[in-house]
Structure formats: C-alpha cells, structure tokens
Design a protein around this motif. Structure first.
Motif, PDB file in Angstrom:
ATOM      1  N   GLN A   1      42.864  39.333  52.972  1.00  0.00           N
ATOM      2  CA  GLN A   1      44.068  40.610  52.200  1.00  0.00           C
ATOM      3  C   GLN A   1      43.480  41.934  52.340  1.00  0.00           C
ATOM      4  N   PRO A   2      44.315  42.991  52.365  1.00  0.00           N
ATOM      5  CA  PRO A   2      43.939  44.373  52.914  1.00  0.00           C
ATOM      6  C   PRO A   2      43.930  44.633  51.493  1.00  0.00           C
ATOM      7  N   TYR A   3      42.457  45.921  50.883  1.00  0.00           N
ATOM      8  CA  TYR A   3      42.007  45.919  49.761  1.00  0.00           C
ATOM      9  C   TYR A   3      41.820  47.558  49.157  1.00  0.00           C
ATOM     10  N   HIS A   4      42.259  48.442  48.759  1.00  0.00           N
ATOM     11  CA  HIS A   4      42.553  49.683  48.306  1.00  0.00           C
ATOM     12  C   HIS A   4      40.920  49.840  47.022  1.00  0.00           C
ATOM     13  N   ILE A   5      40.503  50.517  47.079  1.00  0.00           N
ATOM     14  CA  ILE A   5      39.637  50.600  46.170  1.00  0.00           C
ATOM     15  C   ILE A   5      40.587  51.543  44.536  1.00  0.00           C
ATOM     16  N   GLN A   6      40.495  50.877  43.579  1.00  0.00           N
ATOM     17  CA  GLN A   6      41.216  50.741  42.345  1.00  0.00           C
ATOM     18  C   GLN A   6      39.913  51.224  41.869  1.00  0.00           C
ATOM     19  N   SER A   7      39.669  52.602  41.492  1.00  0.00           N
ATOM     20  CA  SER A   7      38.607  53.548  40.780  1.00  0.00           C
ATOM     21  C   SER A   7      39.704  53.716  39.424  1.00  0.00           C
ATOM     22  N   TYR A   8      40.778  54.026  39.314  1.00  0.00           N
ATOM     23  CA  TYR A   8      41.851  54.852  38.364  1.00  0.00           C
ATOM     24  C   TYR A   8      41.655  54.000  37.283  1.00  0.00           C
ATOM     25  N   LEU A   9      41.585  54.626  36.469  1.00  0.00           N
ATOM     26  CA  LEU A   9      41.213  53.900  34.167  1.00  0.00           C
ATOM     27  C   LEU A   9      42.125  52.853  34.727  1.00  0.00           C
TER      28      LEU A   9
END
Length: 603
Positions: free
Chosen positions: A420-428
């Motif tokens: 699955q495509p993954y995007h970095i989730q560095s938001y709060l």
C-alpha cells in the motif's frame, strides 16, 4: 616469479600463527606514547613474545603490522553513544534522545556537560572502557596509530621483500595513515607534538612540547605528497580482499581537508592568504589527478548513499574515495534503519532528525535561496526570499532535489509498505507524529539519507559510511580558491559541477567574494548533510556561537484535507560558547604533560 603479498590477503594459517604475537607486541609497545612510560617494554620479553626485530625481519609479519593500524580508525557514521550520528551534536539535526533520556550523549552535550574529564562525544574515555562498535578514545587511538606508523617507517627499510613494489606501496600507505591520524587528532584537540619517529626508551615525555596546528598540517602535507608521488600506491582498490585500504585518492582527500582547515579562521586568525592559496592549489591538484584517474561524481545523488562501493577497475561508483568497513556485526545501513527510524515502519528510536535550519538551507529548484535568515533569535520568524517562489503554506514544494533525498517531511510519499502507498504522518496525532518519546520525532522530520525506501528489513541494507568522496573535494577547492582569488571561473565550475549532478541551476554570475562565500557554505551544508562536516565547519569558520544555540522544527496540524504548520523550538543548547571550538584535552592525558596548557576556556 615474485609474488606480491597483500597485507589484506595473507593466508589464514599465517594469520593464526602470527596475529596473536604481533598484537601483543603492538599493544605493549604503543603504550610508550600513551602513558609516558620511560622503560622500553621490549626489555621484558623472555616469555616468547616477538620482538620488533623479529616482526620486521619477515615481510608477512611486517605487512600484518600495517593491518593492525587500521584498528585505530573509529567506525564513524551511526556509532556515537547509543548509535547516534554526529549530526545531532550540530545544528543540522535534533537528536530525539533529548530530552527523553538525559543520560545519553546528545542530552549531555546539549546540557553543556563537556569537561576535560567528561566528554559526551567520547563516552569510552570518560568511563575508561573500550568498545570497537562505537566511536571513542580519540586521543589514545590516534596517538597509537601515529606511534605504530612511526615504528613501521623507521624499521621497514631493512625488511626483505620479494616484491619491491609491495614494500613501496606499504610505505606510502602508512604515510597516509599517519597523516590521517594526525588530522583527526588535531582538528579535535588543536596543535599537538609533531612526532615522526619512535621515541627512545629513555625519552622524558614530560618535557615534550605542544606544537601548532599549522606545524601538524605541515607533516600531514609532507606525508600525503610523498604518498601521492609513489606510483606503487594505487588510486583505487579493485579487489575485495583489499577493501578498506588507503590509496593515493585518500592522500589527496586528507591533504585537501588539512590545508583547508589550516587556512580557515579558527587556525588562521591573521587571514594569511598564502594558506588559502596552498589549500586551493592542493584542491586543484586533487581534482585534476582524480578526474584523470577515473573518479567522477555518481550520477544519482539519492541512490549513491544506499549502497557500498563496488570494487573493479571501472566501478559504477567512481565517487567514493574511502568508506568505513564496520568493526561490528551490524552494517551502517542496519543501524540507520533501527536507530534513525520512522516509527510506523519499524526501528528502535527516531534518532537524529533533520533540523528546520537544515531544511531552510535548501534552495528552491529555480536555484534561489528560499530562506535568507531569521528576524528573531529563536528562528521562528524566517526572512523569506520573496522572489524565490517559496510558499509558507507549502514549504516543501519545488526544492533542491537533495532536500527530497535527505529529509522525510509531513505528507512526503515514502513508497509502498505492505503493498500500500504510504505517506509520512508527522502531523500531530499522526502515526509518525511529534511526541515526547524517543521513537517519535520532536521536530516533525525524519532522516531519509542513507536509507532506500524499498528497504523494509534492517538486515537487507548495504550502505556504508563514506568518509571521503569526490563531492567534498569540489567544495574544498571552491572555498579555498574563492578566499584566495575571489569568485573566478574555476570557483563557479567546481560549485556548478556539484549542482549539475542534481540538475540545479548554476549560481548567479555576478556574485562578490562575500556573497560567494555564503553560497559555498550553504552548498556544503546541503551537499554534505549528515556526513560529519557541519560539526567541524562551524568551528573552523568560528560561527558556532550563532549556529548552535538551538534547533527548531515544524509542528503540523491536520485541518480537513490539508495541514497548517507552525515553527517550534525543539532544543536549546549550552554547547555553543567559544571554548567548544576546540575540545578539551582529556584531564588524565594532560596530567602527564606538565608543560602543556589546556585548550582555551577549559582550565
């Protein structure tokens, strides 16, 4: 037909026979310099241990002696206390051990705990321990390497070799080793005694004077130039059994860096232009020589850092000059995966996260700087180059390609994870979001450099830490030549060669010397990020007080389908004062030398 004996390719049987005895003699003999002993330990050898005369009467054992010198080279890379990076001790990263674990080296560094008897960068010396898997004991290991080199160079002349070229190569190789150890020693502790031969058994170490940084560099320059002139020393290693040996290319790299440091403000307070000219000449000689001998920039900056050098006469990697062979079971890539990790993709801790200051240093893709500085001391209000195209609401768009190869930022596309495509989730609140635990970033970023996104297992990576590479030599030359002659065509050509590799536009043609100096420093910062240059660069430029007071980050909040961000301070530091420009000599070593003065600010 004479057979060339490689000191990295001696038979296993011969190694079993000789290694233990050789190591015994080396360990005992090198204590002369380290502890200041007046009695020659070779006088107490009735128990069967080899004497140096026996070692250097045999070419196999003399060659094996060279092997042991390499054991004094630290592993660098992700091998500082608890497998962190030197970047976390500079302004190019925030180490996420702080403030969660105040006993770890980065936290103690930020807290200003460096002392002559306690160095967070050298936990081994501070705790009187030895660990080949981590960096440390810099003072003793570099002196031990110098001592062994001096013994070898004094005695090798009488050693019979079946192949004279092998002997000539080893002599040149050891000269480069001695130069390397001296450079690593003096850039950390300042000028040291210039010692180019073994001490007599009755030498009184307590009267040994310190000498200047420049005098140390003179020995480095001499050793490197003699090695460069030796045709028996190859320009590159082409066979696996010899991986990790020094070459003529290493000699060029060591000389270039040493002369650049000697010309820099920390060691050249009078701004002696002759020193800049010497550094420029060495840089130009290095580039000309290496380009003529099949060294070239690797075409893909990002993937260059994913693997180790392939060894052949015409390798795919023609940029690497020297990479570190691990002293441990785990490769550099393994430690990067586990100790500088994205939490949702595995690993033990977040490690060193690129700082907002580093992010701000990357140009826009059109070649213009995005951020010119800061209005405030906390770096929360950037001075935006309004003509650059930088957008505060979308700050990661259209940046220098090296930014995307170095930094994971919020919503960056990582690749496929479990199909699955993954995007970095560095938001709060995100899976990788800011949190006060060591497994999460404190500043909204993660380190991308050195790790292939396709690597999903810590044991499958092959990256090794590159101590010297051609990209550095271009930048060394550009800096020295600009200081010596101003922004000449050669300066532009050197800088633009590095920028061309990543399809960045060339620099504006009307820069002043001062403007070019600023662009060169920015170029070094982004091109060499996380490669152990920034820590030393801000010191030799004497700008530590303006760079290392704090680091900042970006806190993102999810608002519907988009994000809003604000700049935050992630760590304030007490390790930015002028006494941190040169590290203190360890107290136990200084006590043996009553004539010596401690480095400034550490009395």
């Amino acid at each position: 037909m004479a057979v060339s004996i490689s000191p990295f390719n001696i038979s296993t049987r011969q190694k079993r026979i000789d290694m233990k005895n050789i190591l015994n003699i080396i360990l005992v003999y090198t204590l002369l310099l380290v502890v200041g002993c007046n009695k020659d330990p070779l006088d107490i050898m009735p128990d069967g241990r080899l004497t140096l005369e026996q070692v250097f009467a045999d070419e196999l054992m003399a060659s094996e002696y060279v092997n042991t010198m390499y054991d004094n080279i630290n592993p660098y890379g992700s091998s500082y206390n608890y497998y962190t990076l030197l970047a976390g001790f500079s302004d190019e990263a925030h180490d996420n051990d702080f403030p969660q674990d105040m006993q770890r080296a980065p936290s103690r560094w930020y807290n200003g705990e460096l002392r002559p008897n306690w160095n967070p960068l050298d936990i081994q010396f501070s705790t009187n321990t030895t660990d080949p898997e981590t960096n440390g004991n810099y003072y003793r290991k570099n002196w031990a390497g110098i001592r062994q080199a001096n013994v070898f160079l004094q005695r090798i002349g009488d050693t019979p070799y079946s192949n004279s070229q092998t002997k000539a190569r080893l002599i040149a190789e050891v000269k480069v080793l001695r130069a390397f150890f001296y450079l690593e020693l003096i850039k950390m502790f300042g000028g040291m005694p210039v010692v180019d031969k073994p001490f007599d058994s009755d030498f009184k170490f307590e009267v040994l004077p310190r000498q200047s940084f420049r005098e140390g560099v003179a020995l480095i320059q001499r050793d490197c130039e003699e090695a460069i002139a030796e045709s028996a020393l190859p320009y590159r290693i082409t066979a696996e059994p010899e991986r990790g040996r020094f070459t003529r290319a290493v000699a060029h790299a060591v000389r270039s860096q040493a002369l650049l440091y000697a010309a820099s403000p920390l060691w050249n307070e009078a701004d002696d232009q002759a020193l800049w000219e010497a550094a420029a000449e060495a840089g130009k000689s290095a580039l000309d020589d290496l380009l003529a001998n099949n060294y070239h920039l690797f075409p893909d900056y990002e993937s260059y850092f994913y693997g180790r050098t392939d060894l052949s006469v015409n390798p795919a990697d023609r940029e690497t000059i020297f990479e570190i062979k691990p002293h441990r079971a785990h490769e550099f890539s393994h430690l990067i995966f586990r100790m500088h990790a994205i939490p949702s993709i595995g690993g033990d801790k977040a490690g060193a996260s690129p700082s907002q200051e580093l992010v701000d240093a990357y140009d826009m893709a059109n070649g213009q700087p995005a951020i010119l500085g800061y209005y405030d001391e906390d770096h929360l209000y950037p001075i935006i180059n309004t003509g650059s195209g930088y957008n505060e609401s979308n700050p990661y768009a259209n940046r220098d390609p090296r930014f995307y190869a170095t930094v994971w930022y919020n919503n960056a596309y990582y690749g496929e994870v479990n199909g699955q495509p993954y995007h970095i989730q560095s938001y709060l609140g995100g899976a990788d979001g800011i949190s006060n635990i060591m497994q999460r970033t404190s500043n909204g970023y993660y380190l991308r450099k050195f790790r292939d996104p396709k690597q999903l297992d810590p044991n499958t990576g092959t990256a090794r830490f590159k101590k010297y590479r051609l990209g550095e030599l271009y930048l060394n030359y550009a800096e020295a030549a600009n200081e010596a002659y101003g922004p000449t065509k050669d300066v532009y050509d050197a800088l633009n060669a590095v920028r061309d590799r990543v399809d960045m536009p060339g620099l504006p043609e009307d820069l002043t010397k001062e403007e070019m100096r600023e662009r060169i420093r920015r170029e070094r910062r982004v091109e060499l990020a996380f490669e152990e240059h920034r820590f030393w660069d801000v010191r030799r430029w004497k700008i530590l007080g303006s760079t290392d007071k704090l680091t900042t980050g970006m806190e993102w909040t999810e608002v519907g389908p988009s994000f809003t961000g604000k700049r935050i301070v992630t760590g304030r530091r007490k390790s930015h004062t002028d006494n941190h420009l040169i590290l203190p000599i360890p107290f136990g070593e200084l006590a043996l030398m009553p004539l010596w003065k401690q480095n400034p600010g550490w009395d």
